[in-house]
Design a protein around this motif. Structure first.
Motif, PDB file in Angstrom:
ATOM      1  N   LYS A  60      37.564   8.705 -65.931  1.00  0.00           N
ATOM      2  CA  LYS A  60      37.875   8.484 -67.335  1.00  0.00           C
ATOM      3  C   LYS A  60      37.853   6.991 -67.617  1.00  0.00           C
ATOM      4  N   LYS A 114      40.863  13.513 -73.416  1.00  0.00           N
ATOM      5  CA  LYS A 114      42.121  13.307 -72.696  1.00  0.00           C
ATOM      6  C   LYS A 114      43.050  14.504 -72.883  1.00  0.00           C
ATOM      7  N   THR A 142      39.255   3.701 -69.838  1.00  0.00           N
ATOM      8  CA  THR A 142      40.518   3.375 -70.505  1.00  0.00           C
ATOM      9  C   THR A 142      40.213   3.217 -71.991  1.00  0.00           C
ATOM     10  N   LYS A 143      41.263   3.232 -72.788  1.00  0.00           N
ATOM     11  CA  LYS A 143      41.082   3.062 -74.228  1.00  0.00           C
ATOM     12  C   LYS A 143      40.393   1.727 -74.523  1.00  0.00           C
ATOM     13  N   GLU A 144      40.813   0.708 -73.816  1.00  0.00           N
ATOM     14  CA  GLU A 144      40.240  -0.624 -74.045  1.00  0.00           C
ATOM     15  C   GLU A 144      38.739  -0.611 -73.749  1.00  0.00           C
ATOM     16  N   GLN A 145      38.359   0.060 -72.683  1.00  0.00           N
ATOM     17  CA  GLN A 145      36.941   0.135 -72.345  1.00  0.00           C
ATOM     18  C   GLN A 145      36.156   0.870 -73.424  1.00  0.00           C
TER      19      GLN A 145
END
Lengths: 105, 105
Positions: free
Chosen positions: A45, A73, A47-50
DNA sequence: AATATATTTGACATTAATTGTCAAGTTTAA
DNA sequence: TTAAACTTGACAATTAATGTCAAATATATT
């Protein structure tokens, strides 16, 4: 045509459409190519930042991509659960209730 | 009457209805009372195993309790997200799609 | 009020999951 | 057939989840 693409598939398609290599994009994300490769094949998965950075790099709609990401998610949480569908419905009910009772008070 | 109880509230109510102390129930769960106390006040999440044991100890419907538990887990994932509602809807769509294409093939 | 019992709190330890690197392997295409 | 892109898997680092313990607080009883 595929009507239900994973976020990984979306990312790979759009990276290739732009003629970018894993190496180019992963450098901007400041991670190893191996991870990006895995993200694109849904083996890891992001990350949100990515996801947000990827939206910028690939000129994708941030909100849309984030919704896809969050929905994956959510599904991940219930992927092995018999009662997943029921839980999702109940979650939506609760969500409505929360939104109803949170305006200006 | 409260129409939307948290799983913690359900657990506390039913424990008290049975006249059980934290100490009694936490012993059966094999955890410290502190954790059970926190679970009942929604300061900590229970594990799935704990939920199933609690259903037995408190004579609650396992499926029902599990659905509540899973729905809280789902909401936890999106609790700080602007786009939570949208993500939930998309997750349901994907879920339908998955269920549709998974029968006997 | 004093004491006993139940619950809560917070600092900290342990464990498990997530996120990452690296190097060697495979695939693709000159 | 070799060079570049990508993939794989073992492992390291980081972060999040789960737990203990002891002291603090609340609740009951005498």
């Amino acid at each position: 045509m595929k009507e239900n693409k994973s976020i990984g598939e979306i990312l790979r398609e759009n990276r290739e459409k732009k003629g970018l290599l894993l190496r180019h994009v992963s450098a901007k994300l400041d991670i190893d190519t191996a991870i990006l490769s895995k993200i694109e094949r849904s083996e890891r998965k992001a990350t949100k930042e990515q996801i947000l950075k990827l939206a910028e790099i690939l000129d994708l709609d941030k909100e849309g991509l984030l919704v896809q990401y969050l929905s994956e998610k959510i599904l991940y949480e219930i992927k092995d659960e018999e009662l997943g569908s029921k839980a999702l419905k109940v979650a939506e009910q609760k969500m409505k209730y929360i939104n109803k009772n949170k305006s200006g008070n």
